[in-house]
Design a protein around this motif. Sequence first.
Motif, short mmCIF file in Angstrom:
data_model
loop_
_atom_site.label_atom_id
_atom_site.label_comp_id
_atom_site.label_asym_id
_atom_site.label_seq_id
_atom_site.Cartn_x
_atom_site.Cartn_y
_atom_site.Cartn_z
N PHE A 265 -1.88 -3.56 -4.09
CA PHE A 265 -2.67 -3.39 -2.56
C PHE A 265 -4.46 -3.82 -2.55
O PHE A 265 -4.59 -5.19 -1.91
N PRO B 195 0.91 -1.72 0.16
CA PRO B 195 0.23 -0.10 0.30
C PRO B 195 1.03 1.09 0.22
O PRO B 195 1.84 0.97 0.55
N PRO B 196 0.75 2.62 -0.60
CA PRO B 196 -1.17 2.31 -0.13
C PRO B 196 -1.36 2.39 -2.44
O PRO B 196 -1.96 3.57 -2.61
N PHE B 197 -0.75 1.77 -2.96
CA PHE B 197 -0.75 1.92 -4.59
C PHE B 197 -1.61 0.36 -4.89
O PHE B 197 -2.29 -0.05 -3.45
#
Lengths: 523, 473
Positions: free
Chosen positions: B393, B388-390
């Motif tokens: 995820f 995360p925060p992508f």
Amino acid sequence: MLSDHILTLTIFLPVLGVAALFFVGKGNNQLIKIVGLLTTVLTFAISLFLFFRFDTAATANFQFKEYAVWIAGLNIGYYVGIDGISLLLIMLTTFLTPLALLGTWNSVHHRIREYTMMILLLEVGMVGVFAALDLFLFYIFWEAMLIPMYFIIGIWGGPERVYAAVKFILFTLFGSLLMLVAILALGYYASTIPGGYFTTNLVQLYNVGPRMALSLQTWMFLAFALSFAIKVPLFPLHTWLPDAHVQAPTAGSVLLAGVLLKMGTYGFIRFCLPLFPHAAFKFVPLLGILAVVGIIYGALVAMVQTDLKKLVAYSSVSHLGFVVLGIFSMTEEGMQGAVLQMVNHGLSTGALFLIVGMIYERAHTRAIADFGGVVKVMPVFSVFFMIVSLSSIGLPGLNGFVGEFLILLGAFKSTFFASTAYAVFAASGVILAAVYMLWAYQRIIFGKIREGGLYGGHALSDVNRREVLTLGAIVVFIVWIGVYPGTFLSKSAPAVKQLVQGLEFVRHGGQVRTTDAQIPISR
Amino acid sequence: MISVAMGITFSDITSSAPLVSLVLFSLLTLFVESLGKDKPVLSYWVSLLGVAVSLVLSFGHLGTGTPVFGGMLLQGGFAGYCNIVFLTSALLTILLSRGYLERMESHRGEFYILILFSTTGMMLMAGALNLITVFLGIELMSVSLYVLAGFMRKKVRSNESALKYFLLGAFATGFLLYGIALIYGTSGTTDLVAIRRLFPQLSHNPIFLVGCGMLVVAFSFKIAAVPFHMWAPDVYEGAPTTVSGFMSTGAKAAAFATFLLVFVRVFDIAGSSLSQVIAVIAAASMIVGNITAVAQNNIKRMLEYSSIAHAGYMLSGIAAANVEGETGILFYLLAYTFVNVGAFGIVSMMERQDDKNLSFDDYAGLSARRPMLALLMSIFMFSLAGIPPFAGFFGKYYVFLAAVKANMTWLAILGVLTSLVSVYYYLRLVVLMYFREGDADLEKPAPLESMIALAVAAAFIVVLGLYPSLMVV
């Protein structure tokens, strides 16, 4: 109203700094550093509101709560709030970050803009972890924070930085990925009880977790505990720590030791104990023994280090063992001591890493054997080093003593530990700490001055005003906590009391009940 | 229940506007191309316009699905969402391809026509309401891709890729047809709605189950799941790099859409032995894909093996066969499309003539000379690794949640453990770009439109990661 969002502001203010840095020219290093420092100082200033407005008489579990629906379909909310425990750790974070930047003002020479951005992003993650009251949100902060730290170690670290960075991220991820499955399973369990639904809302889950069967609690406790134990790090999961600490640049080490390690111990307090109390009771002996082994092992290994930075790194393993011991004593004294000791360790080890950084910058070596008689060339520095060393050892009158004393008291009193052997062996760690710390101090500061006053071929100059300011700020709190810890203990007391009473209640067959009616439930 | 009305009505056309407009634009591109043989740029713009128009129209077709063309297609809703995924993939691929093809001296207008035709096939697959439509869609998509894989006709590798893809693809088609035949034989229809009604009785019929098994094999082949993945690494390695990106996102997404459509939306395999079989395929894909990817030195091959692993993660959503699984896969597909087209796009920029500059080591020190490119690639890698925060995820979060809900926690645990392995090889690239010295650089600066495409993809990865509600209902 902005005043309703102080906590959110504290978390995300550094993002504004990052945005501002995009508009600062690449080569304008002085301005970049100033923007970074100002942002973190401002963040600290705002967090002071939290400290002074925090109500120790309040009955609510958490204060400064903010809730916003985030992912409605999964009942995930942006839910933040703090109790006394998280308050102290947030203060520690916002206090140490500007000092880490200030103390290493001239020690980073390339990609300064990116470096400052990474420190700022790291601060967002650190404060966020301590403020999150939704497990999903917590996990995001917990993981996202790895990215800046990974780059800080990997780009600006020492010669073995790549190995250290990869080891750091793989170790930490290993634990947290299993925690992710446990979070999912816990949320799913909430949907299987009558009237329940999938949720990651921590306050609601406080009612759910303790109801689970012991076998289920055990698995989830293990998944969470593994993740936290790696972060702490608890013996024998500590092997990533010496590499990461030694290879990281000074500011990275300061924040790594000062704040990141506390996330593990904080996790035990915030999640493992209240969510899975029955499983936690079962694992008290194991974790207690590992903590004691860590205390002694860390101290013994620190004793034989030839590199000062490595010595400080291993001393962390020892100190954090105390904190874990305090937590699993499950007494008010032990838990209070643990919380305070987290802050203490952040201050004294943070300062020690700064000191190592300062001496390394001058002499370009950290080998203890390369020094001797430094007091003659750096008298002011030697005084600071002395105070910080004594604080780390736990000399009465300085902060370390209060924390360790409370922890040992709790360990003696605890009805969870089968014998007083835990406390007795842990106490030996205090003596060992005096041995490795003072011995190192003696070898570096006293003794014969090196030929021509040259260390590693460099003449040493005493600390400058900037460095005095940095170390001085920390020493103020080292003395303050040592003399009058009440300022800080009073903040965490209600939360600790509530937790310990809750645990006792559950232990004797009660059902945990915390209510949080304000949370809107979607779906 | 769907009334089977013969003849095409006006509402058929309007309800399937994205599909119809894309077909028209495909034909228009074909026409334009035949006019100006040596001006591929013209085809480029027309195809770009066609995809954009269809994409915009798709956003207007996200409501409840309506059966059209005599119950052969279901447009809107599920199909509308999938169309967005395919068209996004096509749009980014087209934007990234021009500069690449020009540099490789293979810039011909047919490229864009084939992309459009194969996208049309994908849209047919996601909107199918009849097994015949599924077949038509798969073939239209695949035949176009066979040609695209061999588009660099002077390169032996590219020819090998096309031939391999064609032969094995034809084999998979055989499975598909045989499966459809068996299902038809036992149910007397190819209409999915009718089969759904008969499913409770049929699900005990061994011949019907064998037919379903055949479909699983055919679909698993298309998504390159273990053990039907053997073709994929060679095909992806030999194909033009942007085409590999297109195949691993658009084509894979289409196969997943059909997979979902047939096995979750129609057959409802939850809790059945079929779902156990799919769970095993998912587990095998995660393990084999991730472990093999570690050993790769060629970036294209690494991305390919990683794509096998991602197929495994997504398959756990199908094995779970619940709402979370379906939503999770749909989100995952979109996130994966942005990430993988982007990653392959950067690889295509770095690539030089004769397959040079494709190994990990060729990226050493890229961040010093191309900070923007290195940053984008890092975002793609972190997202692939599921940190995360992508967006990557959240996709994983969703499909693992589905697995836990379906009492397949073991699959989720296996998923996270293999993700850990994947972190190693994704971050290896980040290590090289940022932590090592080297003289990695582009041959010549990338065209502006390609950089914009990459930046937009990365922006979506961040936005979708922070605010998944944008796409997940």
